[in-house]
Enzyme design. Structure first.
Site, PDB file in Angstrom:
ATOM      1  N   HIS A  10      -7.873  59.190   6.629  1.00 32.14           N
ATOM      2  CA  HIS A  10      -8.638  58.043   6.039  1.00 32.14           C
ATOM      3  C   HIS A  10     -10.290  58.061   6.527  1.00 32.14           C
ATOM      4  O   HIS A  10     -11.129  57.876   5.768  1.00 32.14           O
ATOM      5  CB  HIS A  10      -7.960  56.663   6.018  1.00 32.14           C
ATOM      6  CG  HIS A  10      -8.500  55.475   5.653  1.00 32.14           C
ATOM      7  ND1 HIS A  10      -8.192  54.650   4.334  1.00 32.14           N
ATOM      8  CD2 HIS A  10      -9.782  54.775   5.828  1.00 32.14           C
ATOM      9  CE1 HIS A  10      -8.841  53.881   4.087  1.00 32.14           C
ATOM     10  NE2 HIS A  10      -9.867  53.852   4.896  1.00 32.14           N
ATOM     11  N   GLU A  11     -10.222  58.134   7.674  1.00 31.86           N
ATOM     12  CA  GLU A  11     -11.635  57.726   8.538  1.00 31.86           C
ATOM     13  C   GLU A  11     -12.249  59.151   8.255  1.00 31.86           C
ATOM     14  O   GLU A  11     -13.668  58.907   8.138  1.00 31.86           O
ATOM     15  CB  GLU A  11     -11.362  57.650  10.269  1.00 31.86           C
ATOM     16  CG  GLU A  11     -10.680  56.078  10.337  1.00 31.86           C
ATOM     17  CD  GLU A  11     -11.369  55.049   9.534  1.00 31.86           C
ATOM     18  OE1 GLU A  11     -12.458  55.030   9.518  1.00 31.86           O
ATOM     19  OE2 GLU A  11     -10.552  54.112   9.224  1.00 31.86           O
ATOM     20  N   HIS A  61     -14.056  58.771   4.957  1.00 37.77           N
ATOM     21  CA  HIS A  61     -15.372  57.949   4.988  1.00 37.77           C
ATOM     22  C   HIS A  61     -16.582  58.906   5.529  1.00 37.77           C
ATOM     23  O   HIS A  61     -17.534  58.944   4.884  1.00 37.77           O
ATOM     24  CB  HIS A  61     -15.140  56.743   5.961  1.00 37.77           C
ATOM     25  CG  HIS A  61     -14.270  55.658   5.429  1.00 37.77           C
ATOM     26  ND1 HIS A  61     -14.551  55.199   3.925  1.00 37.77           N
ATOM     27  CD2 HIS A  61     -13.285  55.064   5.702  1.00 37.77           C
ATOM     28  CE1 HIS A  61     -13.691  54.355   3.735  1.00 37.77           C
ATOM     29  NE2 HIS A  61     -12.924  54.023   4.956  1.00 37.77           N
ATOM     30  N   ASP A  96     -12.182  48.182   2.736  1.00 38.52           N
ATOM     31  CA  ASP A  96     -12.989  49.178   1.947  1.00 38.52           C
ATOM     32  C   ASP A  96     -13.116  48.510   0.497  1.00 38.52           C
ATOM     33  O   ASP A  96     -14.217  48.401  -0.188  1.00 38.52           O
ATOM     34  CB  ASP A  96     -12.667  50.307   1.973  1.00 38.52           C
ATOM     35  CG  ASP A  96     -12.565  50.980   3.346  1.00 38.52           C
ATOM     36  OD1 ASP A  96     -13.197  50.420   4.157  1.00 38.52           O
ATOM     37  OD2 ASP A  96     -11.547  51.757   3.557  1.00 38.52           O
TER      38      ASP A  96
END
Length: 610
Positions: free
Chosen positions: A429-430, A433, A506
């Protein structure tokens, strides 16, 4: 710093208390003490002691006989015995050569009886009443007694003792320049009077919380070296009708007596709300207080040197009569500091802390866009606390960088137990980004990526830091921001073909930007430059309200959804095109848990060069 105290009690108060204490001691305490030294014996023992020659002196009273006996060491002991019908007692005493006398009882003084029967109970009743009134007044916001309800509770700081000057205020150069005229007038009023200029009666400091409005007011007083009255708007509002207006009158009376001086009313929106927005009630305590404030501001002459400063976070709620010329003539914005301002604020607060020589305040300032002066002061303090915790004697760059994350995201939850499956999902997930941000031309550089959970609820985060200060946002930058927010969820979909709840924040942030693009920024072809929404409270949360019909609102939702879907698909496409890099970077982050932007870019560029 000297603060005006409540007036001392009159001398008669202390005299009455002292008299009452002495009377109580004489009436009750001393007799008990004396009684403890007297021994009671029977009459036969008394006669036997007379015969043995031990009795030294005798006092014959109506109902008892008191006498003293000398012991072997010559010390006196006092005895008491009951009085008997003994006609020979006098002869016995005379024969034994004992000194004796008969005590004739005196009647108590009528004056003393009057005091004990009437005055003493009255004094006790008054004292208890004063005590209860003081307690009640304290709970209701009053003074020491009912006669002080109408007194102003303003704290008075005398000359130059606010302890603040303009040197203590950083990042607010425009506000200081606007207030400098007031300082100059209080120093040299004649040059303004000679040309016929009138100094503003009042200046209204407006801005978000924590930007230094109260500090600026104290700095004006410190620079001017005049008395400074400080009071909060809420202190005018009482449960008794008319007390707020009375306090306003008393405040301005004190101010004119101490002119030239500065009166500062913090959170003036408490009493200054528009009278048209208060509902049908038009004669309540708050409105009376506001009316009295308006009257007092019209009633004094600014040339005498009484300047009114006020601060608020909600200027849009203030009554129009309060803002007209002749009252609060000048409006001084105290906004969030820019990049240079943040750097200056950090340096001011760092003067009281031992800092390492290699500390880069500019890097910290760039990482704290949107932070207020209070936030920056807190970051410096958090950095100092971390340095002590780590056993260092001075604060270094890592302490400050960690303090930024503490203020923005909370403390690390090092003991949090996360399964390897969830940890892998968070890592993808990170990195999603960061990878989407790095592959777009209008995104800020990645500064740090971590999967260590924080007390704010974040399971991980990706920090981006702009190279410089930006005051405008283009349509391309707004779309890239939304796409970057979509990168975390897109990575979960690309790798695991499923979605989790980790993207809730988000989604919220992306939706806010997309809606603003449509309703406020005019970045939609469907609505062009039509105003669809207005900001109600720009300084406290930025709540908005639509200006359109329900049919148009539905079209707005469709347009916002269109933008979000487009950015979502773009993020998925970027990650599909760079899937090998996504795997490589996620594996590295999973191993290290926290990586810097430099490490991220090094791996990304090295992978691309192969």
């Amino acid at each position: 710093m000297k603060i005006q105290k409540n007036p001392k009690k009159p001398l008669i108060y202390y005299i009455l208390v002292s008299v009452m204490v002495v009377m109580v001691l004489n009436a009750f305490v001393f007799p008990l003490i004396m009684e403890q030294k007297v021994s009671q014996v029977d009459y036969g023992t008394f006669l036997k002691q007379i015969e043995q020659g031990k009795v030294d002196s005798v006092e014959i009273q109506d109902n008892q006989i008191g006498y003293t006996v000398l012991d072997g060491s010559g010390r006196e002991k006092v005895y008491v015995t009951g009085k008997m019908d003994d006609p020979d007692l006098v002869n016995r005493l005379y024969d034994a050569n004992v000194k004796f006398t008969k005590v004739v009882p005196k009647e108590a003084s009528p004056f003393l009886k009057f005091i004990l029967a009437w005055i003493l109970p009255l004094v006790i009743f008054i004292a208890v009443g004063q005590f209860l009134m003081r307690k009640m007044a304290g709970k209701m916001g009053g003074g020491a007694n009912a006669m002080t309800f109408g007194k102003s509770k303003a704290k008075v700081y005398v000359e130059a003792q606010t302890g603040k000057t303009f040197a203590d205020v950083a990042g607010q150069e425009e506000a200081k320049e606007a207030l400098q005229e007031i300082v100059d007038f209080l120093h040299n009023p004649k040059k303004y009077q000679e040309i016929g200029a009138n100094i503003p009666k009042g200046a209204l400091l407006v801005g978000p919380p924590g930007t230094g409005k109260t500090l600026l007011a104290k700095a004006v007083a410190g620079e001017s070296k005049v008395p400074f009255f400080s009071i909060s708007g809420s202190e005018f509002v009482e449960m008794f009708v008319g007390m707020g207006a009375a306090r306003v009158r008393d405040l301005f009376k004190q101010a004119q007596e101490k002119a030239p001086c500065i009166v500062f009313i913090d959170e003036i929106d408490t009493i200054g709300k528009s009278r048209t927005s208060g509902g049908p009630s038009g004669n309540d305590e708050r409105e009376q207080t506001l009316n009295q404030l308006l009257t007092e501001m019209d009633g004094f002459d600014a040339d005498k040197g009484v300047v009114i400063l006020a601060a608020t976070n909600r200027p849009e709620t203030l009554d129009k009569a309060l803002l007209r010329p002749g009252r609060f003539d000048r409006r001084v914005p105290v906004e969030l500091p820019d990049l240079l301002g943040r750097e200056q604020v950090l340096k001011v607060h760092a003067q009281k802390v031992k800092m390492a020589d290699d500390v880069d305040f500019n890097a910290i300032a760039r990482a704290t866009s949107g932070a207020s002066g209070a936030d920056l002061a807190n970051m410096i303090n958090e950095g100092a606390l971390r340095a002590v915790k780590m056993g260092r004697k001075e604060v270094n760059q890592s302490d400050l960088e960690e303090s930024v994350e503490v203020v923005l995201a909370g403390y690390q939850r090092k003991n949090s137990v996360i399964s390897m499956k969830d940890k892998l999902t968070i890592s993808y997930h990170e990195i999603g980004h960061a990878l989407v941000a790095a592959k777009q031309s209008h995104s800020a550089p990645v500064h740090k990526i971590t999967i260590i959970p924080r007390t704010s609820g974040a399971l991980g985060y990706t920090m981006q830091v702009e190279e410089g200060e930006k005051v405008l946002m283009s349509k391309e930058e707004a779309l890239d921001k939304i796409t970057t927010f979509m990168g975390g969820r897109a990575a979960e979909e690309v790798i695991f073909n499923r979605v989790t709840s980790g993207a809730s924040n988000d989604i919220e942030q992306a939706t806010k930007i997309a809606r603003s693009m449509v309703t406020r920024f005019g970045m939609s072809e469907e609505f062009d430059m039509m105003a669809l929404e207005t900001v109600n409270n720009p300084y406290l949360g930025g709540d908005t309200s639509l200006l359109v019909s329900s049919e148009t609102a539905a079209k707005i939702d469709d347009e916002v959804l269109k933008i979000i879907k487009t950015c979502h698909q773009k993020a998925i496409q970027i990650l599909e095109d760079n899937k090998p890099k996504l795997h490589e970077l996620t594996k590295y982050l999973l191993e290290k848990e926290t990586i810097t932007g430099e490490e991220f870019m090094t791996i990304l560029e090295a992978k691309e060069s192969n």
